[in-house]
Design a protein around this motif. Structure first.
Motif, mmCIF file in Angstrom:
data_model
loop_
_atom_site.group_PDB
_atom_site.id
_atom_site.type_symbol
_atom_site.label_atom_id
_atom_site.label_comp_id
_atom_site.label_asym_id
_atom_site.label_seq_id
_atom_site.Cartn_x
_atom_site.Cartn_y
_atom_site.Cartn_z
ATOM 1 N N HIS A 79 0.863 -1.188 0.000
ATOM 2 C CA HIS A 79 0.000 0.000 0.000
ATOM 3 C C HIS A 79 0.894 1.230 0.000
ATOM 4 N N ILE A 80 0.799 2.032 -1.070
ATOM 5 C CA ILE A 80 1.608 3.247 -1.202
ATOM 6 C C ILE A 80 0.714 4.458 -0.973
ATOM 7 N N SER A 81 1.052 5.245 0.037
ATOM 8 C CA SER A 81 0.274 6.448 0.344
ATOM 9 C C SER A 81 1.116 7.688 0.088
ATOM 10 N N LEU A 82 0.542 8.621 -0.676
ATOM 11 C CA LEU A 82 1.242 9.867 -0.972
ATOM 12 C C LEU A 82 0.702 11.033 -0.158
ATOM 13 N N ASP A 83 -0.368 10.815 0.579
ATOM 14 C CA ASP A 83 -0.970 11.936 1.300
ATOM 15 C C ASP A 83 -1.366 11.618 2.740
ATOM 16 N N GLN A 84 -1.048 10.410 3.220
ATOM 17 C CA GLN A 84 -1.376 10.052 4.602
ATOM 18 C C GLN A 84 -0.198 9.322 5.229
ATOM 19 N N PRO A 85 0.059 9.549 6.531
ATOM 20 C CA PRO A 85 1.142 8.821 7.205
ATOM 21 C C PRO A 85 0.766 7.359 7.426
ATOM 22 N N VAL A 86 1.761 6.557 7.762
ATOM 23 C CA VAL A 86 1.535 5.126 7.977
ATOM 24 C C VAL A 86 0.475 4.895 9.045
ATOM 25 N N ARG A 129 0.917 -7.624 4.382
ATOM 26 C CA ARG A 129 0.729 -6.204 4.047
ATOM 27 C C ARG A 129 1.987 -5.412 4.370
ATOM 28 N N PHE A 130 2.323 -4.490 3.466
ATOM 29 C CA PHE A 130 3.436 -3.567 3.718
ATOM 30 C C PHE A 130 2.986 -2.175 3.282
ATOM 31 N N ILE A 131 3.158 -1.184 4.165
ATOM 32 C CA ILE A 131 2.751 0.183 3.863
ATOM 33 C C ILE A 131 3.983 1.027 3.589
ATOM 34 N N MET A 132 3.943 1.784 2.514
ATOM 35 C CA MET A 132 5.053 2.633 2.112
ATOM 36 C C MET A 132 4.521 4.042 1.853
ATOM 37 N N THR A 133 5.197 5.058 2.366
ATOM 38 C CA THR A 133 4.751 6.432 2.149
ATOM 39 C C THR A 133 5.805 7.232 1.383
ATOM 40 N N PHE A 134 5.319 8.201 0.620
ATOM 41 C CA PHE A 134 6.173 9.136 -0.101
ATOM 42 C C PHE A 134 5.602 10.539 0.075
ATOM 43 N N SER A 144 8.319 9.118 -7.599
ATOM 44 C CA SER A 144 8.636 8.821 -8.998
ATOM 45 C C SER A 144 8.744 7.316 -9.143
ATOM 46 N N ILE A 145 8.563 6.819 -10.345
ATOM 47 C CA ILE A 145 8.628 5.365 -10.540
ATOM 48 C C ILE A 145 10.034 4.823 -10.322
ATOM 49 N N PRO A 146 11.103 5.504 -10.788
ATOM 50 C CA PRO A 146 12.443 4.991 -10.471
ATOM 51 C C PRO A 146 12.693 4.888 -8.969
ATOM 52 N N ARG A 147 12.209 5.882 -8.209
ATOM 53 C CA ARG A 147 12.399 5.827 -6.754
ATOM 54 C C ARG A 147 11.582 4.699 -6.143
ATOM 55 N N LEU A 148 10.353 4.519 -6.630
ATOM 56 C CA LEU A 148 9.521 3.410 -6.142
ATOM 57 C C LEU A 148 10.175 2.077 -6.462
ATOM 58 N N GLU A 149 10.644 1.939 -7.686
ATOM 59 C CA GLU A 149 11.281 0.681 -8.098
ATOM 60 C C GLU A 149 12.507 0.390 -7.236
ATOM 61 N N LEU A 206 -1.255 -0.863 -4.260
ATOM 62 C CA LEU A 206 -2.264 0.188 -4.205
ATOM 63 C C LEU A 206 -1.552 1.527 -4.147
ATOM 64 N N VAL A 207 -1.985 2.480 -4.979
ATOM 65 C CA VAL A 207 -1.391 3.820 -4.985
ATOM 66 C C VAL A 207 -2.488 4.815 -4.640
ATOM 67 N N ASP A 208 -2.378 5.432 -3.470
ATOM 68 C CA ASP A 208 -3.397 6.359 -2.979
ATOM 69 C C ASP A 208 -2.785 7.747 -2.828
ATOM 70 N N GLY A 209 -3.358 8.736 -3.512
ATOM 71 C CA GLY A 209 -2.879 10.109 -3.373
ATOM 72 C C GLY A 209 -2.211 10.680 -4.610
ATOM 73 N N LEU A 210 -2.085 9.886 -5.676
ATOM 74 C CA LEU A 210 -1.502 10.402 -6.919
ATOM 75 C C LEU A 210 -2.509 11.318 -7.613
ATOM 76 N N SER A 211 -2.079 12.530 -7.963
ATOM 77 C CA SER A 211 -2.978 13.476 -8.616
ATOM 78 C C SER A 211 -3.088 13.174 -10.103
ATOM 79 N N PHE A 212 -4.313 12.975 -10.559
ATOM 80 C CA PHE A 212 -4.570 12.767 -11.981
ATOM 81 C C PHE A 212 -4.968 14.078 -12.660
ATOM 82 N N ASP A 213 -4.896 15.198 -11.913
ATOM 83 C CA ASP A 213 -5.212 16.499 -12.505
ATOM 84 C C ASP A 213 -4.049 17.021 -13.333
#
Length: 236
Positions: free
Chosen positions: A59-66, A100-105, A111-116, A134-141
């Protein structure tokens, strides 16, 4: 109730035969909704279905802490336990948690290279081998096609199933255009998409794209009290 029984009763099976098999390996799925409507709750239910199958979820969260993400899982799992009247929720929770493993950015630092690189660190050290992401918080705007293309390569190379939360805006949808442009511009990259549509006090879960033929008879909604996905009409 055994884990298998919970999996078999998951309403998401109506979309893909089995909820955990909605996406092919290397496939993309999306959960679309306005802010506060239930995107994260649905992502967590997708994750729990995989965890009950002993499938590893990153679970990758870009807008919430673990800590906040953990609370989402605990709350939704507790509602699942009450809904199915489980007696051994502590043992079941302990059994699925290692998957389950939670990862935050920070949003700016994602970025994908950093995620990889971070995924490689996990796998090379034998810490965790993700199968569903799961990627939560990525802006599609903003323009995300290049990032999604990079992620698609990573998903295919590692046989990952990837779900994204997509935030949409009230002013971007209408009866004439029910699906917003910020998703339609990249929809060709996705195998499945669920759109959460508030209708009075209820929230409909509308499958707008599925791997197979779209079944117009599917009726799913998000229960406002538990935020669990249920099938049929509210109140039935």
């Amino acid at each position: 109730m055994l884990k298998k029984e919970i999996v078999l009763k998951n309403p998401l099976r109506l979309i893909g035969g089995e909820a955990g098999h909605i996406l092919p390996k290397g496939g993309f799925g999306a959960v679309l909704a306005r802010a506060g409507v239930g995107k994260t709750a649905v992502l967590v239910q997708i994750a729990l279905d995989s965890l009950l199958r002993e499938t590893n979820v990153l679970h990758i969260s870009l807008d919430q802490p673990v800590s906040k993400v953990c609370l989402w899982y605990e709350e939704v799992f507790n509602h699942v336990g009450k809904h199915y009247q489980l007696n051994n929720t502590v043992d079941l929770w302990d059994a699925i948690l290692p998957h389950r493993f939670i990862m935050t950015f920070n949003t700016e630092g994602f970025s994908i290279p950093r995620l990889e690189e971070r995924i490689t660190d996990l796998t090379e050290q034998g810490i965790f081998y993700p199968q569903v992401v799961l990627v939560d918080g990525l802006s599609f705007d903003q323009e995300v096609r290049e990032l999604l293309n990079e992620m698609k390569l990573v998903a295919r190379e590692n046989e990952l199933k990837v779900w994204f939360a997509v935030r949409i805006h009230r002013e971007d949808i209408s009866e004439e255009k029910p699906v917003p442009d910020n998703f339609m511009n990249v929809a060709d990259l996705f195998d499945a998409a669920l759109q959460l549509s508030p209708q009075g006090p209820q929230v409909r879960v509308n499958p707008i794209k599925t791997p197979g033929e779209l079944d117009e008879s599917i009726s799913l909604y998000l229960d406002p009290a538990s935020l669990l996905i249920k099938d049929g009409e509210p109140g039935e």
